[in-house]
Design an enzyme around this catalytic site. Structure first.
Site, PDB file in Angstrom:
ATOM      1  N   SER A   9       0.834  -1.193   0.000  1.00 36.06           N
ATOM      2  CA  SER A   9       0.000   0.000   0.000  1.00 36.06           C
ATOM      3  C   SER A   9       0.871   1.246   0.000  1.00 36.06           C
ATOM      4  O   SER A   9       1.637   1.487   0.934  1.00 36.06           O
ATOM      5  CB  SER A   9      -0.917   0.027   1.223  1.00 36.06           C
ATOM      6  OG  SER A   9      -1.513   1.308   1.308  1.00 36.06           O
ATOM      7  N   HIS A  34      -1.081  -1.087  -4.409  1.00 33.92           N
ATOM      8  CA  HIS A  34      -2.380  -0.809  -3.790  1.00 33.92           C
ATOM      9  C   HIS A  34      -2.442   0.683  -3.473  1.00 33.92           C
ATOM     10  O   HIS A  34      -1.580   1.217  -2.765  1.00 33.92           O
ATOM     11  CB  HIS A  34      -2.545  -1.652  -2.526  1.00 33.92           C
ATOM     12  CG  HIS A  34      -3.897  -1.534  -1.890  1.00 33.92           C
ATOM     13  ND1 HIS A  34      -5.004  -2.214  -2.364  1.00 33.92           N
ATOM     14  CD2 HIS A  34      -4.322  -0.819  -0.816  1.00 33.92           C
ATOM     15  CE1 HIS A  34      -6.045  -1.918  -1.604  1.00 33.92           C
ATOM     16  NE2 HIS A  34      -5.671  -1.073  -0.664  1.00 33.92           N
ATOM     17  N   ASP A  36      -4.611   3.703  -1.912  1.00 38.38           N
ATOM     18  CA  ASP A  36      -5.702   3.996  -0.984  1.00 38.38           C
ATOM     19  C   ASP A  36      -6.135   5.452  -1.092  1.00 38.38           C
ATOM     20  O   ASP A  36      -5.406   6.353  -0.671  1.00 38.38           O
ATOM     21  CB  ASP A  36      -5.246   3.726   0.459  1.00 38.38           C
ATOM     22  CG  ASP A  36      -5.151   2.243   0.755  1.00 38.38           C
ATOM     23  OD1 ASP A  36      -6.142   1.533   0.517  1.00 38.38           O
ATOM     24  OD2 ASP A  36      -4.083   1.797   1.221  1.00 38.38           O
ATOM     25  N   MET A  38      -8.714   8.289   0.156  1.00 37.44           N
ATOM     26  CA  MET A  38      -9.625   8.601   1.271  1.00 37.44           C
ATOM     27  C   MET A  38     -10.083  10.040   1.176  1.00 37.44           C
ATOM     28  O   MET A  38      -9.282  10.926   0.898  1.00 37.44           O
ATOM     29  CB  MET A  38      -8.901   8.403   2.603  1.00 37.44           C
ATOM     30  CG  MET A  38      -8.301   7.024   2.782  1.00 37.44           C
ATOM     31  SD  MET A  38      -7.421   6.955   4.351  1.00 37.44           S
ATOM     32  CE  MET A  38      -6.766   5.295   4.283  1.00 37.44           C
ATOM     33  N   HIS A  67      -8.166   1.472  -4.368  1.00 36.20           N
ATOM     34  CA  HIS A  67      -9.171   1.232  -3.322  1.00 36.20           C
ATOM     35  C   HIS A  67      -9.786   2.575  -2.951  1.00 36.20           C
ATOM     36  O   HIS A  67      -9.138   3.394  -2.308  1.00 36.20           O
ATOM     37  CB  HIS A  67      -8.456   0.571  -2.132  1.00 36.20           C
ATOM     38  CG  HIS A  67      -9.314   0.375  -0.920  1.00 36.20           C
ATOM     39  ND1 HIS A  67      -8.771   0.051   0.311  1.00 36.20           N
ATOM     40  CD2 HIS A  67     -10.661   0.440  -0.734  1.00 36.20           C
ATOM     41  CE1 HIS A  67      -9.752  -0.078   1.200  1.00 36.20           C
ATOM     42  NE2 HIS A  67     -10.907   0.168   0.589  1.00 36.20           N
ATOM     43  N   MET A  69     -11.976   4.795  -0.852  1.00 33.26           N
ATOM     44  CA  MET A  69     -12.695   4.953   0.419  1.00 33.26           C
ATOM     45  C   MET A  69     -13.318   6.341   0.397  1.00 33.26           C
ATOM     46  O   MET A  69     -12.913   7.254   1.123  1.00 33.26           O
ATOM     47  CB  MET A  69     -11.714   4.784   1.593  1.00 33.26           C
ATOM     48  CG  MET A  69     -11.312   3.342   1.800  1.00 33.26           C
ATOM     49  SD  MET A  69      -9.817   3.180   2.797  1.00 33.26           S
ATOM     50  CE  MET A  69      -8.595   3.316   1.503  1.00 33.26           C
ATOM     51  N   MET A 138     -12.071  -5.982   4.247  1.00 38.61           N
ATOM     52  CA  MET A 138     -11.298  -5.144   5.165  1.00 38.61           C
ATOM     53  C   MET A 138     -11.071  -5.930   6.450  1.00 38.61           C
ATOM     54  O   MET A 138     -12.022  -6.414   7.074  1.00 38.61           O
ATOM     55  CB  MET A 138     -12.047  -3.845   5.497  1.00 38.61           C
ATOM     56  CG  MET A 138     -12.140  -2.825   4.371  1.00 38.61           C
ATOM     57  SD  MET A 138     -10.583  -2.394   3.573  1.00 38.61           S
ATOM     58  CE  MET A 138      -9.576  -1.840   4.954  1.00 38.61           C
ATOM     59  N   ASP A 176      -7.146  -6.660   3.371  1.00 38.08           N
ATOM     60  CA  ASP A 176      -6.531  -5.346   3.546  1.00 38.08           C
ATOM     61  C   ASP A 176      -6.604  -4.886   4.999  1.00 38.08           C
ATOM     62  O   ASP A 176      -7.694  -4.656   5.524  1.00 38.08           O
ATOM     63  CB  ASP A 176      -7.262  -4.348   2.637  1.00 38.08           C
ATOM     64  CG  ASP A 176      -6.601  -2.987   2.598  1.00 38.08           C
ATOM     65  OD1 ASP A 176      -5.545  -2.801   3.223  1.00 38.08           O
ATOM     66  OD2 ASP A 176      -7.164  -2.097   1.915  1.00 38.08           O
TER      67      ASP A 176
HETATM   68  C1  DX5 Z   1      -6.727   1.111   5.393  1.00 38.32           C
HETATM   69  C2  DX5 Z   1      -6.195   0.960   3.988  1.00 38.32           C
HETATM   70  C3  DX5 Z   1      -5.117  -0.057   3.894  1.00 38.32           C
HETATM   71  C4  DX5 Z   1      -3.937   0.255   4.719  1.00 38.32           C
HETATM   72  C5  DX5 Z   1      -3.276  -1.027   5.101  1.00 38.32           C
HETATM   73  O1  DX5 Z   1      -7.747   2.022   5.404  1.00 38.32           O
HETATM   74  O2  DX5 Z   1      -7.211   0.560   3.106  1.00 38.32           O
HETATM   75  O3  DX5 Z   1      -4.769  -0.368   2.577  1.00 38.32           O
HETATM   76  O4  DX5 Z   1      -3.032   1.111   4.124  1.00 38.32           O
HETATM   77  O5  DX5 Z   1      -2.277  -0.700   5.962  1.00 38.32           O
HETATM   78  P1  DX5 Z   1      -1.588  -1.692   6.948  1.00 38.32           P
HETATM   79  O6  DX5 Z   1      -1.015  -2.804   6.133  1.00 38.32           O
HETATM   80  O7  DX5 Z   1      -0.563  -0.802   7.540  1.00 38.32           O
HETATM   81  O8  DX5 Z   1      -2.609  -2.168   7.942  1.00 38.32           O
HETATM   82 ZN    ZN Z   2      -6.668  -0.336   1.040  1.00 38.46          ZN
END
Ligand code: DX5
Ligand code: ZN
Length: 216
Positions: A9, A34, A36, A38, A67, A69, A138, A176
């Site tokens: 990620s 990956h 992320d 947000m 991904h 969010m 998740m 994840d």
């Molecule tokens: C959480 C994200 C993940 C996160 C995983 O909201 O979707 O992808 O970065 O991080 P680790 O591996 O540090 O738990």
């Molecule tokens: Zn993620």
């Protein structure tokens, strides 16, 4: 043969040295990037958007797994595909018309994934499982890297496998949150195809060696 894919990620990368960290992933045994995204509304944190996505795409030589969010993801999926996403995953909890959004992503030429929060049961996927390329479970509440893995995820992997089989779906299972060298092998054995790892990789002294270890 079962897949054993690792998706570091980028959220946990050093954004001041993003190109260096992306090149590390390019040269490592990692399979996917990956990404992320947000929005501070669907989750209580803001990560990054299109400018950073553009920079990732510029240097990344592997499959890009985005991904989202964010609320109303249907408004942004087109732009993410345009910026180079190979797969776009949207949260079940963020989509009023999930079936429409899945097909919107596929019509744009990308693969489509659906994400479930830890509190959302796998059974809600009954009527879309045949349409999706990936189910992302998740294993922490989304919003932050470095959280503790939720053990109930193993049960959900089993339930997802059963649903995939029942509907003859080709969907991959991705996990994840809180993935590390202590649970990776167990997760693959339980039926996961793809493991996301942020903190475990980027806080390791040797990130490339950690990726290799997670894959074993
Ligand atoms: C959480 C994200 C993940 C996160 C995983 O909201 O979707 O992808 O970065 O991080 P680790 O591996 O540090 O738990
Ligand atoms: Zn993620």
């Amino acid at each position: 043969m079962k897949n054993r894919l690792i998706a570091p990620s980028v959220l946990s990368a050093d954004f001041g040295n993003l190109q260096r960290d992306i090149e590390m992933i390019n040269e490592s045994q990692a399979d996917w990037f990956h990404v992320d995204v947000m929005d501070g509304r669907f989750v209580p944190n803001i990560s990054f958007g299109f400018p950073v996505m553009k920079s990732i795409k510029k240097h990344a030589k592997k499959f890009i797994d985005v991904h989202l969010m964010i609320v109303e993801p249907e408004k942004y999926v087109e732009e993410f595909v345009k910026e180079g996403a190979d797969l776009v995953s949207v949260h079940y909890e963020a989509c009023v018309h999930l079936h429409r959004t899945i097909h919107q992503i596929k019509d744009l030429g990308a693969k489509a994934g659906v994400v479930l929060n830890p509190s959302t049961p796998v059974s809600v996927l009954e009527d879309v499982i045949a349409d999706v390329d990936l189910v992302l479970l998740m294993s922490v509440n989304p919003g932050f890297g470095g959280q503790k893995f939720i053990e109930n995820t193993y049960k959900k992997i089993q339930q997802t496998k059963e649903l995939i089989e029942k509907y003859n779906s080709k969907a991959l299972i991705e996990i994840d949150g809180g993935v590390n060298q202590h649970n990776a092998a167990k997760l693959f054995e339980a039926g996961a195809d793809v493991l996301v790892a942020g903190n475990a990789v980027f806080s390791a002294e040797n990130p490339a060696a950690m990726i290799e270890e997670l894959k074993k």
